[in-house]
Design an enzyme around this catalytic site. Structure first.
Site, PDB file in Angstrom:
ATOM      1  N   HIS A  13       0.752  -1.422   0.280  1.00 44.61           N
ATOM      2  CA  HIS A  13       0.006  -0.095  -0.177  1.00 44.61           C
ATOM      3  C   HIS A  13       0.246   1.237  -0.054  1.00 44.61           C
ATOM      4  O   HIS A  13       1.885   1.059   0.320  1.00 44.61           O
ATOM      5  CB  HIS A  13      -0.753   0.332   1.130  1.00 44.61           C
ATOM      6  CG  HIS A  13       0.062  -0.381   2.616  1.00 44.61           C
ATOM      7  ND1 HIS A  13       0.582   1.365   2.942  1.00 44.61           N
ATOM      8  CD2 HIS A  13       0.491  -1.285   3.786  1.00 44.61           C
ATOM      9  CE1 HIS A  13       0.898   0.863   4.279  1.00 44.61           C
ATOM     10  NE2 HIS A  13       0.719  -0.266   4.201  1.00 44.61           N
ATOM     11  N   GLU A  82      -1.912  -7.333   8.123  1.00 45.75           N
ATOM     12  CA  GLU A  82      -0.221  -6.947   8.541  1.00 45.75           C
ATOM     13  C   GLU A  82      -0.201  -7.286  10.283  1.00 45.75           C
ATOM     14  O   GLU A  82      -0.755  -7.791  10.653  1.00 45.75           O
ATOM     15  CB  GLU A  82      -0.180  -5.671   8.429  1.00 45.75           C
ATOM     16  CG  GLU A  82       1.594  -4.944   8.580  1.00 45.75           C
ATOM     17  CD  GLU A  82       2.873  -5.317   8.227  1.00 45.75           C
ATOM     18  OE1 GLU A  82       3.189  -6.872   7.933  1.00 45.75           O
ATOM     19  OE2 GLU A  82       3.618  -4.102   7.418  1.00 45.75           O
TER      20      GLU A  82
END
Length: 201
Positions: A13, A82
């Protein structure tokens, strides 16, 4: 065994809103710069058959927009979140250093032995990302896949592909915002072979 070649593009990202910090599971969206970084990293001429994304906003919103614009199937995978940084969630590196000197250095040098306090262990993190990776290698065999995910997730996948020891996985590879990696998986009667074709472009 059916012969096939699968190409999987990994992209981290872009910059999230709120600035640099250990956000892990903290669900911040992309900043305006983050959106620019992602759009700049993807060309109009690239083609995929499938988009897979982390469910977190900083990945999912871009993946959803891309998949919608190009009329591609989109899959959300919880295993691509994550790593959870536990007590470090939402803290900057400077704040961690001030609170617990050397803790961050120990984590980066050997995250297996020194996980974030109250966070996910490296073995747990690696196991769930590995499960996702093997699933999509099977499920999307012979296709071109874009995976929108996180720096830690990309490190776990490339550690799996390249045989990097887990205790070196976080320090061995730089994965900046909107960093891209391409992995090819060749399946034949001789077995399944994975190779890193590019990283950082």
């Amino acid at each position: 065994m059916k012969n096939s070649t699968t190409t999987i593009d990994l992209i981290r990202h872009g910059e999230p809103a709120g600035g640099p910090m250990f956000r892990g599971s903290q669900d911040d969206p992309l900043s305006d710069l983050g959106w620019q970084q992602m759009r700049s990293a993807i060309s109009d001429t690239e083609e995929w058959d499938l988009v897979v994304t982390s469910p977190l906003l900083r990945c999912h919103r871009f993946a959803e927009q891309l998949a919608t614009n190009r009329q591609l199937p989109l899959e959300r995978d919880e295993r691509l979140r994550e790593i959870s940084f536990g007590a470090w969630e939402g803290m900057t590196a400077d704040a961690i250093q001030a609170d617990a000197p050397e803790a961050l250095n120990r984590f980066w040098s050997d995250p297996v032995a020194y996980p974030p306090p109250g966070g996910e262990t490296m073995d747990e993190f690696h196991a769930r990302v590995r499960d996702s990776w093997h699933h999509w290698c099977r499920e999307a065999a012979g296709q071109r896949v874009l995976v929108v995910c996180h720096g830690g997730v990309i490190r776990m996948i490339l550690a799996e592909v390249m045989g990097i020891p887990l205790n070196r996985s976080f320090s061995a590879l730089a994965v900046p915002y909107a960093c891209r990696s391409r992995v090819r998986i060749d399946q034949s009667e001789h077995g399944i072979f994975s190779s890193l074709l590019s990283h950082g472009g």
